[in-house]
Motif scaffolding. Structure first.
Motif, PDB file in Angstrom:
ATOM      1  N   SER B  36       0.849  -1.191   0.000  1.00 30.40           N
ATOM      2  CA  SER B  36       0.000   0.000   0.000  1.00 30.40           C
ATOM      3  C   SER B  36       0.884   1.240   0.000  1.00 30.40           C
ATOM      4  N   TYR B  38       0.815   5.632   0.817  1.00 28.15           N
ATOM      5  CA  TYR B  38       0.136   6.695   1.548  1.00 28.15           C
ATOM      6  C   TYR B  38       0.731   8.045   1.172  1.00 28.15           C
ATOM      7  N   HIS B  40       1.144  11.815   2.589  1.00 28.85           N
ATOM      8  CA  HIS B  40       1.116  12.444   3.905  1.00 28.85           C
ATOM      9  C   HIS B  40       1.571  13.885   3.802  1.00 28.85           C
ATOM     10  N   SER B  45      -3.480  13.857   8.423  1.00 24.81           N
ATOM     11  CA  SER B  45      -3.311  12.419   8.591  1.00 24.81           C
ATOM     12  C   SER B  45      -2.934  11.792   7.259  1.00 24.81           C
ATOM     13  N   PRO B  46      -2.218  10.678   7.292  1.00 21.24           N
ATOM     14  CA  PRO B  46      -1.891   9.983   6.041  1.00 21.24           C
ATOM     15  C   PRO B  46      -3.162   9.574   5.294  1.00 21.24           C
ATOM     16  N   LEU B  48      -4.592   6.909   2.273  1.00 16.78           N
ATOM     17  CA  LEU B  48      -4.344   5.723   1.453  1.00 16.78           C
ATOM     18  C   LEU B  48      -4.597   6.059  -0.008  1.00 16.78           C
ATOM     19  N   TYR B  51      -3.639   0.311  -2.677  1.00 21.06           N
ATOM     20  CA  TYR B  51      -3.603  -0.903  -1.851  1.00 21.06           C
ATOM     21  C   TYR B  51      -3.554  -2.116  -2.769  1.00 21.06           C
ATOM     22  N   PHE B  89       4.702   7.279   1.552  1.00 15.07           N
ATOM     23  CA  PHE B  89       5.200   6.116   2.271  1.00 15.07           C
ATOM     24  C   PHE B  89       4.641   4.849   1.648  1.00 15.07           C
ATOM     25  N   TYR B  93       2.641  -5.894   3.891  1.00 15.40           N
ATOM     26  CA  TYR B  93       2.418  -6.983   4.829  1.00 15.40           C
ATOM     27  C   TYR B  93       3.703  -7.812   4.881  1.00 15.40           C
ATOM     28  N   THR B  96       2.877 -13.087   9.639  1.00 15.09           N
ATOM     29  CA  THR B  96       2.244 -13.009  10.961  1.00 15.09           C
ATOM     30  C   THR B  96       3.209 -12.609  12.067  1.00 15.09           C
ATOM     31  N   ASN B  98       6.019 -10.225  11.772  1.00 19.69           N
ATOM     32  CA  ASN B  98       6.283  -8.787  11.689  1.00 19.69           C
ATOM     33  C   ASN B  98       5.068  -7.971  11.284  1.00 19.69           C
ATOM     34  N   PHE B  99       4.058  -8.613  10.778  1.00 21.76           N
ATOM     35  CA  PHE B  99       2.773  -8.061  10.344  1.00 21.76           C
ATOM     36  C   PHE B  99       2.910  -7.037   9.222  1.00 21.76           C
ATOM     37  N   VAL B 100       3.262  -5.771   9.524  1.00 29.17           N
ATOM     38  CA  VAL B 100       3.447  -4.808   8.452  1.00 29.17           C
ATOM     39  C   VAL B 100       4.724  -4.018   8.688  1.00 29.17           C
ATOM     40  N   PHE B 102       6.773  -0.335   7.129  1.00 31.58           N
ATOM     41  CA  PHE B 102       6.700   0.860   6.310  1.00 31.58           C
ATOM     42  C   PHE B 102       8.051   1.158   5.654  1.00 31.58           C
ATOM     43  N   GLY B 104      10.774   4.244   4.524  1.00 30.72           N
ATOM     44  CA  GLY B 104      11.255   5.413   5.228  1.00 30.72           C
ATOM     45  C   GLY B 104      10.624   6.723   4.772  1.00 30.72           C
TER      46      GLY B 104
END
Lengths: 117, 111
Positions: B36, B38, B40, B45-46, B48, B51, B89, B93, B96, B98-100, B102, B104
């Motif tokens: 995904s 973003y 910013h 707020s960021p 989306l 995705y 940014f 994913y 399970t 580290n999940f997500v 970003f 830099g």
């Protein structure tokens, strides 16, 4: 309209604790993974933690594991982040974010947490 | 858990196209089609904008396009406009554990 409103940020000393909250509206809160994402001053976005709708699946970034606890109250449409043993490096704007297919499609305005003596 | 690698800055003139890269590993960008992007702006707020690597949420103009090859995802913005100037940014994913994760962030300047 989806709305996420964070609160609870503030100034805390190193080693201290703080709990931030995120009140949600405009969607079926219990059906969605919710997350905390932070942005240290002058730096990029960092994922902190995520929690499934039922609360059964919990994920933490390595840097906060063992110190932070994510939770939710689906009856009050509210997400929480309990932060213990806070360090200077935890200083950041903390955003609450709603999941959409493993992306974040709604964000709050953020609540600032400053860890300093 | 290292951040995904993005260029620190890119720039372009109005009407031109720019591409922002996002390089990860086979454990994140290369392993899943859950990238995904973003936008910013300071004091906001960021937002989306992409995705599932290539999909745009409702309301995001088709000037924004995502792609992926191997461990590198890319965001291309065509027909640059002044209000495209922002930080961008990427996020992926990462399974399970580290999940997500970003990237830099990349500062886009519209000249």
């Amino acid at each position: 309209e989806v709305q996420l409103v964070e609160s609870g940020g503030g100034l805390v000393q190193p080693g201290g604790s703080l709990r931030v909250s995120c009140e949600a509206s405009g969607f079926t809160f219990s059906s969605y993974i919710m997350s905390w994402v932070r942005q240290p001053p002058g730096k990029g976005l960092e994922w902190v933690s995520s929690l499934s709708g039922s609360g059964g699946d919990i994920y933490y970034a390595d840097d906060v594991k063992g110190r932070f606890t994510i939770s939710r109250d689906n009856s009050k449409n509210t997400l929480f982040l309990q932060m213990n043993s806070l360090r200077a490096g935890d200083t950041a704007l903390y955003y609450c974010a709603k999941d959409y297919l493993l992306a974040f499609d709604a964000w709050g305005q953020g609540t600032m947490v400053t860890v300093s003596s | 858990q290292s951040a995904l690698t993005q260029p620190r800055s890119v720039s372009g003139s109005p009407g031109q196209s720019v591409t922002i890269s996002c390089t990860g590993t086979s454990s994140d960008v290369g392993g899943y089609n859950y990238v995904s992007w973003y936008q910013h702006n300071p004091a906001k707020s960021p937002k989306l904008i992409i995705y599932d690597v290539i999909k745009r949420p409702s309301g995001v103009p088709d000037r924004f396009a995502g792609s992926k090859s191997g461990n590198t995802a890319s965001l291309t913005i065509s027909g640059l406009q002044a209000d495209d100037e922002a930080d961008y940014f990427c996020c992926s994913y990462a399974g399970t554990h580290n999940f997500v994760i970003f990237g830099g962030g990349t500062k886009l300047t519209v000249l």
